[in-house]
Scaffold this active site. Structure first.
Site, PDB file in Angstrom:
ATOM      1  N   LYS A   1       0.824  -8.353 -11.107  1.00  0.00           N
ATOM      2  CA  LYS A   1       2.275  -8.228 -11.137  1.00  0.00           C
ATOM      3  C   LYS A   1       2.927  -8.647  -9.832  1.00  0.00           C
ATOM      4  CE  LYS A   1       4.207  -4.333 -12.449  1.00  0.00           C
ATOM      5  NZ  LYS A   1       5.334  -4.442 -13.391  1.00  0.00           N
TER       6      LYS A   1
ATOM      7  N   CYS B   1      -3.926   0.357 -20.533  1.00  0.00           N
ATOM      8  CA  CYS B   1      -4.804  -0.802 -20.325  1.00  0.00           C
ATOM      9  C   CYS B   1      -4.944  -1.101 -18.845  1.00  0.00           C
ATOM     10  CB  CYS B   1      -4.249  -2.070 -20.923  1.00  0.00           C
ATOM     11  SG  CYS B   1      -3.380  -1.945 -22.432  1.00  0.00           S
TER      12      CYS B   1
ATOM     13  N   HIS C   1     -10.480  -9.105 -24.627  1.00  0.00           N
ATOM     14  CA  HIS C   1      -9.911 -10.394 -24.241  1.00  0.00           C
ATOM     15  C   HIS C   1     -10.924 -11.516 -24.335  1.00  0.00           C
ATOM     16  CE1 HIS C   1      -7.170  -7.458 -22.502  1.00  0.00           C
ATOM     17  NE2 HIS C   1      -6.254  -8.357 -22.773  1.00  0.00           N
TER      18      HIS C   1
HETATM   19  N1  GLN Z   1      -1.740   0.019 -30.174  1.00  0.00           N
HETATM   20  C1  GLN Z   1      -1.561  -1.214 -29.493  1.00  0.00           C
HETATM   21  C2  GLN Z   1      -2.487  -2.264 -30.086  1.00  0.00           C
HETATM   22  O1  GLN Z   1      -3.555  -1.949 -30.464  1.00  0.00           O
HETATM   23  C3  GLN Z   1      -1.827  -1.103 -28.013  1.00  0.00           C
HETATM   24  C4  GLN Z   1      -1.580  -2.387 -27.277  1.00  0.00           C
HETATM   25  C5  GLN Z   1      -1.655  -2.303 -25.778  1.00  0.00           C
HETATM   26  O2  GLN Z   1      -2.234  -1.427 -25.222  1.00  0.00           O
HETATM   27  N2  GLN Z   1      -1.075  -3.228 -25.064  1.00  0.00           N
HETATM   28  O3  GLN Z   1      -2.157  -3.422 -30.170  1.00  0.00           O
HETATM   29 ZN    ZN Z   2      -4.242  -1.784 -24.286  1.00  0.00          ZN
END
Ligand code: GLN
Ligand code: ZN
Length: 749
Positions: free
Chosen positions: A110, A633, A684
């Protein structure tokens, strides 16, 4: 008296997202480098012309970019890690940005407290950078041809650059290497007839700035010798303790942000040097609202009583706002007329400059005043919401039983229960459904039936794989914030309001313009559809109040705390409705909680205090039997673990595979006693983890932990992955959990 106007950067994605389109065609091999570069140059000269026509005196030059402006400075300065050295030109540039053939890209993070992400320069201990400013100088030359002496090149200062880098060795040594390159750049700009340059030094507003006095002073002393006037630019917060010595730097001007922090107090307290020009960042570059004349004029008056030598500009680069609010013709006019994107911000700078010099013939300030009055009539307060907020008591923030007491009342599960984070693959079929529905090509009933078919398949699949706590798959959601914003009163959405998140990824943040309320349930239908198909528990899925706030453009007339609480109240109603519909587990995602942290450490606790309260307000209505999950996350927990505990979620799911169990260790070492969803593999990556890898990951992570505390799940939602990747990965994950479960049960016997 004429007051100089200036800009500190402009949106650079193109009014119609030309840069994204050009990048994607180039990357797919359908166009050549020259076409791509020509697009950038077109966007750039359009931007310059817009600023020229608006009447701006000093137009910032050099921030238009193929991907990221920090990456541009890394490349210009020759700060290129060995792994990219065999490449050249655009191949090298895009490999640094996005990786290439197994070569990992630079890390992305960021940009201060904005939602823009930059690529972190890597500087090794023995780096001996060789600069190449040709492209930058050519840009400046093009700008001079078009706008002449108004061209004011903007340069990222070496100290800020180094502080933002992943640095091997000592900052001073690297600075010593870089300064001659910067001097050289300034010398060339001076020879080209440039009148002055901006040196952007945002690091000065952070908590680490007081340690940088020597580095910063050395920098400006050395660069001043070139004899080209330097305008030092800061933004995003105040100078804090650095104010007195920053004022002593040998520069021609200093820009301060007067829309955030306490720069006005500092100015009052310490005054401003008479030999410098004060750049007044007064038009807020971080929000999308027109200015309110009264507070702005009184700030300007206070500033002018201290120094007369000022210039006016937006508080930061305008890259954080979209191009033109007047294009949003779908929005109600009273709202549209108080929105200010980049073009309106330029106009506001000019209105203020004209007003201060006593020549605002059309009385445009009065027009602003009227527009706000009209908006307030159009958007009255929601008394119900305000009363509810006023009458909140501590009990509203507190679950009725403590964690240890409610634990036994919650649903029975095997040890190491498995679950997912919420979303399943968003195939083009699913996206098409939503597009067709939005265009009116699909009736609501047909659309819902199609979504329900997706849910049914998703439930069947999870049952077959043997997951313990199921999800409905989030097929009805384009985006985790937009989906809720669209159903809440007080939110508006734009058609063209794109801002750059990173590289070619742009987002259109929702706008919070009024009191937030929930006219009707938002997620209950899909939950019910899913739960009716299975005996296993299905999680209700919500986005948390802090994440919704942090990923939107907030109101400017209400504190962030109050806005978060309003959203929390709406979510609280949703939690109650989900529970009434039979949900035993409800997840409230807060991936952006940490992102909202203020730049200055001393303001963290104030933010965390209301942010955590907002989450609690949304969750605390749940019965003790209802298990509340949250998810975050890729975030560090070490320094905010007490606040994470205070969320009082029963389960928190975290990333834990990319960090090699570090996140889990961090959380548990701090004594976190609630349950933790161990994000065992990186969603990812397209790579499918094997059962053996997952067993190993789990074993090494949890050896010292009570198994009752651990859940097994992927590290984030699965929406960007393909079914072919998701199915085997989840199978292996469930298999790994089973192996460890059996082992543990055998040991227990
Ligand atoms: N519940 C959301 C998903 O599974 C969570 C996404 C996230 O943490 N950015 O897409
Ligand atoms: Zn996430």
């Amino acid at each position: 008296m004429n007051i100089l106007t200036m800009t500190l950067g402009y949106p650079r994605i193109g009014k119609n997202r030309e840069v994204k389109k050009a990048l994607e065609t180039f990357w797919s091999g359908k166009s050549d480098a020259e076409t791509l570069l020509q697009t950038i140059r077109d966007v750039e000269s359009t931007n310059w012309k817009t600023q020229l026509e608006a009447g701006i005196d000093r137009i910032s030059i050099g921030d238009t970019t193929l991907y990221d402006h920090v990456l541009d400075w890394s490349v210009r300065l020759g700060l290129i890690s060995d792994r990219f050295r065999h490449l050249t030109g655009l191949d090298q540039y895009f490999a640094m940005a996005r990786g290439n053939d197994g070569i990992p890209a630079l890390e992305m993070t960021k940009w201060f407290d904005t939602n823009y992400h930059y690529l972190v320069p890597e500087i090794s201990a023995n780096s001996s950078p060789q600069a190449n400013f040709a492209e930058f100088l050519a840009t400046v030359q093009r700008s001079q041809a078009l706008i002449g002496e108004r061209a004011m090149p903007m340069i990222l200062s070496p100290v800020t650059l180094l502080k933002l880098s992943r640095l091997e060795g000592d900052l001073t040594a690297h600075l010593h290497n870089l300064l001659p390159l910067y001097s050289d750049l300034l010398t060339q700009l001076k020879a080209m007839g440039v009148l002055a340059v901006q040196l952007h030094e945002p690091i000065l507003v952070t908590s680490t700035a007081p340690d940088l006095q020597t580095a910063v002073t050395t920098t400006y002393q050395q660069l001043a010798q070139v004899g080209l006037p330097i305008h030092l630019v800061t933004y995003f917060d105040d100078l804090g303790a650095t104010y007195p010595w920053v004022m002593e730097l040998p520069v021609a001007g200093i820009s301060l942000d007067f829309t955030r922090g306490r720069n006005l107090d500092l100015l009052n307290q310490h005054g401003f040097p008479s030999d410098k020009q004060l750049g007044v960042g007064i038009v807020d570059a971080r929000n999308i609202w027109k200015l309110r004349p009264e507070p702005v004029l009184s700030t300007l008056e206070a500033i002018q009583s201290i120094t007369a030598n000022i210039s006016l500009h937006p508080s930061a680069s305008l890259q954080f706002v979209p191009y033109d609010a007047q294009r949003e013709t779908q929005l109600p006019e009273p709202l549209r007329n108080v929105l200010s994107f980049a073009e309106q911000k330029l106009e506001e700078v000019m209105i203020l400059a004209d007003t201060l010099s006593g020549s605002d013939p059309d009385d445009r300030l009065a027009v602003l005043q009227t527009q706000w009055a009209t908006f307030e009539q159009f958007n009255p307060e929601n008394e119900r919401v305000h009363n509810k907020l006023k009458n909140l008591t501590t009990n509203d923030f507190q679950r009725s039983l403590s964690y240890s007491l409610r634990l036994d009342q919650q649903l029975p599960l095997p040890i190491l229960p498995t679950t997912t984070i919420g979303s399943f693959p968003q195939t083009s079929e699913v996206r098409q459904l939503r597009v067709k529905y939005k265009r009116g090509e699909l009736t609501e009933a047909d659309y819902q039936a199609a979504i329900d078919a997706q849910i049914a398949e998703c439930i069947k699949l999870q049952e077959n794989i043997g997951i313990d706590v199921l999800v409905h798959g989030e097929f009805e959601r384009t985006d985790m914030v937009e989906y809720f914003g669209q159903q809440l009163a007080g939110f508006a959405f734009t058609e063209h309001g794109w801002v750059q998140s990173y590289g070619s990824r742009y987002v259109r943040p929702p706008i919070i313009y009024g009191d937030v309320a929930r006219p009707q349930p938002m997620t209950v239908r899909e939950f019910q559809v899913a739960q009716a198909l299975t005996k296993k528990p299905v999680k209700g899925m919500l986005t948390g109040p802090v994440t919704i706030l942090n990923w939107s453009f907030p109101r400017a007339d209400l504190s962030r705390q109050e806005q978060a609480f309003q959203i929390a109240l709406a979510l609280r109603e949703e939690v109650a409705d989900l529970e009434a519909a039979g949900a035993q587990v409800i997840q409230i995602d807060e991936p952006a909680l940490r992102e909202g942290l203020p730049l200055k450490l001393e303001r963290w606790s104030e933010y965390l205090s209301w942010a955590v309260d907002a989450f609690r307000l949304a969750a605390a209505i749940a019965q003790p039997q209802t298990q509340i999950h949250t998810h975050m996350c890729y975030c560090e927990f070490g320094d905010i673990i007490k606040d994470i505990e205070r969320l009082d979620a029963d389960v928190i799911s975290i990333e834990n595979s990319r960090s090699n169990n570090r996140t889990l260790q961090e959380v548990t070492a701090a004594g976190y006693a609630h349950q933790i969803g161990n994000g065992v593999y990186d969603i990812h990556s397209p790579v499918v983890p094997t059962t053996e890898q997952l067993v190993q990951q789990l074993q090494s992570g949890i050896t010292n932990l009570p198994l009752r505390q651990i859940w097994v799940n992927p590290d984030c939602g699965l929406k960007t992955r393909r079914w072919e990747e998701v199915v085997p990965a989840l199978k292996n994950m469930v298999e790994a959990a089973k192996i460890l479960r059996e082992e543990a049960n055998a040991n227990a016997k």
